[in-house]
Motif scaffolding. Structure first.
Motif, mmCIF file in Angstrom:
data_model
loop_
_atom_site.group_PDB
_atom_site.id
_atom_site.type_symbol
_atom_site.label_atom_id
_atom_site.label_comp_id
_atom_site.label_asym_id
_atom_site.label_seq_id
_atom_site.Cartn_x
_atom_site.Cartn_y
_atom_site.Cartn_z
ATOM 1 N N TRP A 119 0.814 -1.411 -0.019
ATOM 2 C CA TRP A 119 -0.133 -0.164 -0.021
ATOM 3 C C TRP A 119 0.768 1.255 -0.162
ATOM 4 C CZ3 TRP A 119 0.691 3.217 4.178
ATOM 5 C CH2 TRP A 119 1.300 2.597 5.271
ATOM 6 N N ARG A 120 2.152 1.367 0.222
ATOM 7 C CA ARG A 120 3.070 2.418 0.301
ATOM 8 C C ARG A 120 3.259 2.685 -1.030
ATOM 9 N NH1 ARG A 120 4.934 -0.207 5.013
ATOM 10 N NH2 ARG A 120 4.687 1.040 6.864
ATOM 11 N N ALA A 121 3.509 1.633 -1.839
ATOM 12 C CA ALA A 121 3.938 2.073 -3.163
ATOM 13 C C ALA A 121 3.799 0.662 -4.311
ATOM 14 C CB ALA A 121 5.278 2.703 -3.258
ATOM 15 N N ARG B 121 14.994 2.937 -11.783
ATOM 16 C CA ARG B 121 15.799 3.017 -13.131
ATOM 17 C C ARG B 121 16.152 4.418 -13.138
ATOM 18 N NH1 ARG B 121 11.789 -0.841 -15.679
ATOM 19 N NH2 ARG B 121 12.953 -2.648 -15.816
ATOM 20 N N THR B 122 15.054 5.248 -12.693
ATOM 21 C CA THR B 122 15.311 6.990 -12.762
ATOM 22 C C THR B 122 16.424 7.022 -11.943
ATOM 23 O OG1 THR B 122 12.954 6.960 -13.181
ATOM 24 C CG2 THR B 122 14.248 8.993 -12.856
ATOM 25 N N LEU B 123 16.492 6.614 -10.750
ATOM 26 C CA LEU B 123 17.409 7.206 -9.708
ATOM 27 C C LEU B 123 18.954 6.404 -10.364
ATOM 28 C CD1 LEU B 123 15.816 6.528 -6.113
ATOM 29 C CD2 LEU B 123 16.015 8.520 -7.610
ATOM 30 N N HIS C 84 9.848 1.976 -11.733
ATOM 31 C CA HIS C 84 10.145 3.062 -12.482
ATOM 32 C C HIS C 84 11.281 4.001 -11.635
ATOM 33 C CE1 HIS C 84 9.605 6.795 -14.800
ATOM 34 N NE2 HIS C 84 9.335 7.564 -13.619
ATOM 35 N N ILE C 85 10.938 4.301 -10.560
ATOM 36 C CA ILE C 85 11.848 5.086 -9.622
ATOM 37 C C ILE C 85 13.343 4.665 -9.429
ATOM 38 C CG2 ILE C 85 12.227 6.045 -7.273
ATOM 39 C CD1 ILE C 85 9.977 7.434 -9.088
ATOM 40 N N ASP D 135 5.232 -1.582 -9.989
ATOM 41 C CA ASP D 135 5.901 -0.707 -11.130
ATOM 42 C C ASP D 135 6.552 0.554 -11.088
ATOM 43 O OD1 ASP D 135 3.194 0.303 -10.491
ATOM 44 O OD2 ASP D 135 2.585 0.115 -12.918
ATOM 45 N N PHE D 136 5.708 1.262 -9.927
ATOM 46 C CA PHE D 136 6.219 2.624 -9.693
ATOM 47 C C PHE D 136 7.552 2.714 -8.908
ATOM 48 C CE2 PHE D 136 6.186 5.720 -6.075
ATOM 49 C CZ PHE D 136 6.462 7.233 -7.140
#
Ligand SMILES: Cc1cc2nc3c(=O)[nH]c(=O)nc-3n(C[C@H](O)[C@H](O)[C@H](O)COP(=O)(O)OP(=O)(O)OC[C@H]3O[C@@H](n4cnc5c(N)ncnc54)[C@H](O)[C@@H]3O)c2cc1C
Lengths: 764, 302
Positions: free
Chosen positions: B263-265, B275-277, B272-273, B268-269
């Motif tokens: 429920w925190r995240a 990979r971005t980081l 994505h984070i 897939d989100f």
């Protein structure tokens, strides 16, 4: 003249040095600790509670369950009592319940020698339930066949109004009609001091409750009602309070600690944990559908709103919240026709009650989102659209039918445009709006609010002034200091009328219902507005008594005498000083043949309710790949009439703005829809922003002189929170082209929107 | 009020080890910022306390031939104000600044951060990237082990009964020839637990910010049940020009991390984070490598 001066808060030093005493600093010797036994289902009936293990634990004094409490339904809402039974608050609470209506509902209470023992004992109580269907979504709860959470069904109340014209006809005529459906979250006040209270008895009759409350006099009445006692058998003492924000505009632990002290004959305290505090009262989540019609030139012709407000397991403030939000909207754009309908619905969530803004934040969010839709449809600058529609002084509020004497909204917008650099920033932001990573956007939004509860409720405020032997004046107010700085502005007002330095005022910050004049307390942004006239009346009366005594002493008529800068002087020749106020006071107290203690007490009813106005300008930076919004700059401009104290006014505004950023971007109480359990009732998982998450918060005032305010002032308590959220949402839309019809705009909520809009493809 | 069963405050490390050996339920407590939270929640596992806070053997920092030794009782505040640590392990200092807020940093220790075994410990990513070693002392004597492998699962570390972490050892970043960067992605900029933490160490072959990646070390917190290094992504990057290396890492990362949906995240989100980081931290670390290499060059020429 102390009005308008940046007087340092009277309690500032005591609070930062730790000298100020709060409820838990005042515990009586031998106090016992009590802890609730809480229901571990969201909806069910208690079939059995096995207390044997708890009672066997050494140190446990008593355990009570729903079977042991008075069968008196009571209404805890912190409203002034209403003589009209149709207007009474919903009485749906018992001290303890056998019908669990939310996860954590209070089904029993353990009293023990200390808190740890009480907690252990509470955890040893085995409870069996008949489980009932769990309803968390108001749409399900409103359905015909839904299980009734309370005997009267799940709709607490629904009603509405239509003012200013025929909304349907105007919508049909409009050049542009926009619509939307908006959703706001359940949030929590997060006052620093949790919910705490203790009670004791000093005789066989009367119960004293010391409590962190915003509303001592209301609290006395409700404790009386809940226990079936004459109200004067209850005494409420309210020391310093570490914040309330509306959660403590409700009667919470007070009836229970009073009950326990009464039953046991010993002092009993309760102090909720943060986790418990966070499920004790919340802000209503709302779903609001709106339609608005505009003329091509931008004039708002009509707005229709339909709101559903989720009040959780018990009514508390119930329908008043959403209905106040609708009512207070109408003075903002007073030329438009408004139709408003709202329903307040029971669900199996924690109880929603009063929280700063009281329904207005949600309703204003929807209203201002609709204006942004229109600005887009009309291809207009959203600021110009608001300027065109803002009311002017003398406009009639279509809802109250009364003229709005001071309407500074247009001036707020004008001042803000300059100070914020709206046009330049808007143009500069546009250049970033195709960038793959970091984009900027700007937003603006307006609000209107009221300065009290009249005519929905009574507005009554009492002030007592006493001249001390040393020439200082003690001020007692029924209105409460809860951190907002009320005591300080009351002192400034009295000092202004008496022409004394503020340092000559001694404000009794503690309210004690045995001795404090009557006033319902801190809510509705009312106190500075409605206490002002009472302070003025009492101060004028004390001044007259002082001059009368000076006349006795000097032999001159009182009309020839004046009180100036703490001295008695000749009216015609202010340089001619007869005596200091201290000399006069000593004479009044101790002269054997004349005078007496000089006091003045006035209880004043206010029969007006000035709307206040303002707006927010905001700039955001959006890190698209990280789905993160950062507020880089924010300005609130307020028309709160005359600013009594510029430092505390600015602080009040900044606090509200910070709280609004939390509401717009960070905070939501998350509930598992199946179990009805709150997942994040702690300050780790509930993401209230920190200082590092907030920008510099700029505040400006457009000072109008409100004739109905005691000192030209109007409300400022709640208003700073009202307009930032829609402005932020608008700025995110401006920056990214992504329009969210909900808050909070958290990264995890923005991620699917950004992905669906194709914004994350650059970042793969 | 806390539900302690027993509390001991030994005067020496030897006594502390003996006390722990004597009671299998006893736990060492350093700053207590993890333990007291759990005790308040009523956890039975933390009711027997051996308070090692302030033991002189666990205090202080020193350097020996480019190796930094950090006493396990060092607080994050002390780390951040240490010029020695700032010079030798800037990545760790960057991460320390992300821990909680000033009050907690005044109390929370690096030893507690590691031994607590949490997947979100902010010191874990930099210490993994820097190939830190742990110096443990227990009833059976002393041992020096790599941090990599010490985390076994959520809240579980490879600490033997009675053992106390004495110090953390790190070879200086300069000697390791790395440019480094750490960022914590959390909902708040302070007082928060990471949604994802990412640390990168980069060495380039030709000292240019767009040069060939000679070595990449990449570590994450909260991307798996324990803090992790990313061997697949690291191997994929080796020998590639930076911009290609970044792409190769993004593709390989799935193999190294297993972010969960909660429920925190959503998973897939988080992915994505992650990979971005990774991309951002690799680029920042490379830039820092290039500029420190340039500075180094300059220093040598004059
Ligand atoms: C409000 C708050 C915010 C926080 N924010 C962050 C954050 O942003 N980032 C973050 O990483 N952490 C955060 N934490 C967690 C915590 O502060 C850190 O993990 C801290 O480093 C723990 O250190 P300590 O000394 O307080 O550990 P303690 O609580 O004393 O111990 C933690 C664990 O380690 C064991 N232990 C401690 N020292 C030793 C030793 N020398 N040898 C063997 N075992 C040992 C203990 O037995 C226990 O199991 C936060 C905590 C709080 C309360």
């Amino acid at each position: 003249m102390s009005i308008g001066q940046p007087v340092t808060r009277l309690d500032a030093e005591a609070k930062v040095t730790g000298r100020a005493r709060y409820t838990e600093d005042l515990l009586p010797a031998g106090v016992l600790s009590a802890v609730y036994i809480r229901g571990s289902v969201a909806h069910g009936r208690v079939l059995d509670m096995d207390l044997s293990a708890a009672l066997a634990l050494p140190g446990v004094e008593a355990v009570f369950t729903h079977a042991d409490v008075p069968r008196l339904l009571y209404a805890p809402a912190g409203h002034p009592f209403s003589l009209d039974p149709d207007h009474a608050d919903v009485a749906d609470r018992l001290l303890l319940t056998g019908h669990v209506r939310f996860h954590g509902d209070e089904i029993g209470v353990v009293v023990a020698r200390d808190e740890l023992t009480a907690q252990r004992a509470a955890s040893l109580v085995a409870v069996s339930y008949e489980e009932l269907p769990v309803l968390t979504d108001p749409r399900e709860a409103m359905a015909e066949e839904a299980f009734a959470i309370h005997p009267g069904g799940n709709i607490v109340k629904q009603d509405g109004f239509s003012v200013g014209g025929d909304v349907d006809a105007l919508l049909a005529q409009a050049d542009v009609v926009v619509e939307g459906e908006y959703q706001t979250p359940v949030t929590q006040h997060c006052h620093m001091e949790p919910v705490v209270a203790h009670a004791y008895m000093e005789d066989m009759e009367r119960i004293t409750v010391v409590t962190s409350t915003q509303i001592p006099h209301i609290c006395r009445r409700v404790v009386g009602q809940a226990l079936g006692l004459d109200w004067s058998r209850v005494r409420i003492v309210k020391p310093y309070v570490g914040g309330g924000f509306g959660a403590k505009q409700d009667v919470l632990l007070e009836p229970m600690v009073a009950f326990l002290a009464w039953k046991l004959g010993r002092p009993v305290r309760m102090a909720l944990t943060r986790e418990e505090s966070m499920i004790t009262r919340t802000r209503h989540a709302m779903r609001i559908r709106g339609r608005a019609g505009f003329a091509r030139d931008g004039r708002l012709l009509a707005m229709n709103m339909d709101a559903v407000s989720n009040t959780g397991a018990y009514a508390s403030h119930g329908h008043s919240v959403v209905s106040a939000g609708g009512g207070k909207l109408c003075s903002m754009y007073p030329h438009a026709a408004v139709r408003f309908h709202a329903a307040t619905v029971y669900t199996n969530l924690p109880i929603a009650g009063a929280m700063r803004g009281y329904g207005s934040p949600q309703i204003i969010f929807a209203c201002e989102c609709l204006l942004d839709e229109a600005a887009k449809a009309l291809d207009m600058d959203p600021l110009d659209l608001r300027r065109i529609n803002a009311g002017r002084p003398g406009d009639v509020n279509p809802r109250s039918g009364k003229p709005i004497e001071t309407h500074g909204l247009a001036d707020c917008l004008r001042l803000g445009r300059e100070r914020f650099g709206w046009d330049e920033r808007r143009a500069a932001a546009q250049i970033t709006q195709a960038a793959p990573e970091i984009r900027r956007g700007v937003g603006v939004a307006c609000f209107s609010f009221n300065s009290g509860v009249y005519p929905v409720g009574v507005e009554i405020s009492g002030i007592r002034l006493t001249l001390n032997q040393d020439g200082c004046v003690t001020l007692q107010a029924g209105a409460t200091e809860i951190g907002q700085g009320a005591d300080t502005v009351f002192a400034q007002m009295a000092a202004a009328v008496l022409d004394l330095p503020v340092t000559s005022l001694r404000v009794v910050s503690t309210q004690d219902t045995d001795v404090t004049p009557f006033d319902p307390g801190a809510f509705a942004s009312r106190q500075t507005y409605v206490v002002g006239p009472a302070v003025k009346a009492a101060s004028l009366e004390l001044r007259a008594r002082i001059l009368n005594h000076a006349a006795l002493m000097t032999g001159y008529p009182a009309s020839a005498l004046d009180l100036k800068a703490g001295s008695l002087v000749a009216t015609r020749q202010p340089a001619r000083v007869f005596m200091s106020l201290k000399e006069l006071a000593l004479d009044a107290y101790y002269h054997k043949n004349r005078g007496g203690q000089l006091t003045a007490e006035r209880s004043v009813k206010t029969r007006s309710n000035a709307p206040s106005f303002g707006c927010t300008f905001v700039e955001v930076e959006v890190d698209i790949p990280l789905c993160r919004v950062r507020v880089t700059d924010m300005l609130n401009v307020h028309d709160c009439g005359v600013v009594i104290n510029p430092i505390t006014a600015k602080g009040q505004a900044q606090g509200g703005m910070a709280m609004a950023i939390g509401w717009a971007l960070y905070e939501e109480l998350l509930v598992d829809p199946r179990s009805g359990r709150v997942r994040n009732n702690n300050l780790l998982d509930y993401k209230m922003p920190t200082f590092l998450d907030l920008p510099d918060l700029d505040v400006a005032f457009v000072q109008t002189a409100e004739p109905s305010g005691g000192f030209g002032n109007k409300s400022l308590g709640e208003p700073p929170l009202l307009s930032p959220a829609p402005a932020i949402r608008s700025a995110v839309w401006n920056a990214t082209g992504v329009k969210a019809d909900f808050i909070p705009l958290t990264p995890k909520a923005l991620f699917p929107l950004f992905r669906d809009a194709g914004l994350l493809e650059g970042a793969r | 009020m806390y539900a302690f069963e027993s509390y001991h405050r030994p005067q020496s490390l030897t006594d502390a080890v003996a006390l722990l050996a004597a009671n299998p339920f006893a736990r060492p407590m350093a700053g207590g910022t993890d333990i007291l939270v759990r005790l308040r929640e009523g956890h039975k596992d933390y009711a027997d306390i051996v308070d090692i806070h302030g033991l002189p053997e666990l205090e202080g920092m020193s350097a020996d031939r480019g190796e930094l030794r950090i006493g396990s009782g060092t607080t994050f505040a002390a780390l951040m104000t240490s010029s020695l640590a700032t010079r030798l392990a800037p990545m760790l200092i960057e991460a320390a600044g992300w821990v909680a807020g000033p009050q907690i940093r005044n109390t929370a220790t690096i030893g507690g951060n590691i031994c607590n075994g949490s997947a979100c410990a902010d010191s874990a990513a930099p210490l993994l990237v820097l190939n830190a070693h742990l110096d443990l002392i227990g009833p059976e004597g002393q041992r020096l082990i790599p941090l990599r492998g010490f985390h076994l699962g959520p809240g579980r570390v490879e600490r033997r009964p009675g053992e106390i972490l004495r110090s953390v050892r790190i070879k200086s970043e300069q000697d390791q020839g790395l440019g480094t960067a750490y960022v914590k992605y959390s909902m708040r900029q302070a007082m928060d637990i990471a949604t994802i933490g990412c640390g990168a160490g980069v060495r380039l072959r030709d000292d240019q910010s767009n040069g060939i990646v000679d070595e990449l070390r990449l570590a994450f917190t909260v991307a798996a049940p324990t803090p992790v290094r990313c061997p697949t992504a690291e191997a994929a990057a080796r020998g590639l020009p930076l911009s290609q290396a970044v792409k190769a890492v993004a593709e390989a990362l799935d193999q190294d991390v297993s972010p969960r949906t909660s429920w925190r995240a959503a998973g897939d989100f988080r992915m994505h984070i992650i990979r971005t980081l990774a991309e951002r931290m690799i680029r920042t670390a490379a830039k820092r490598f290039a500029s420190s290499a340039a500075n180094h060059q300059e220093a040598r020429t004059c």
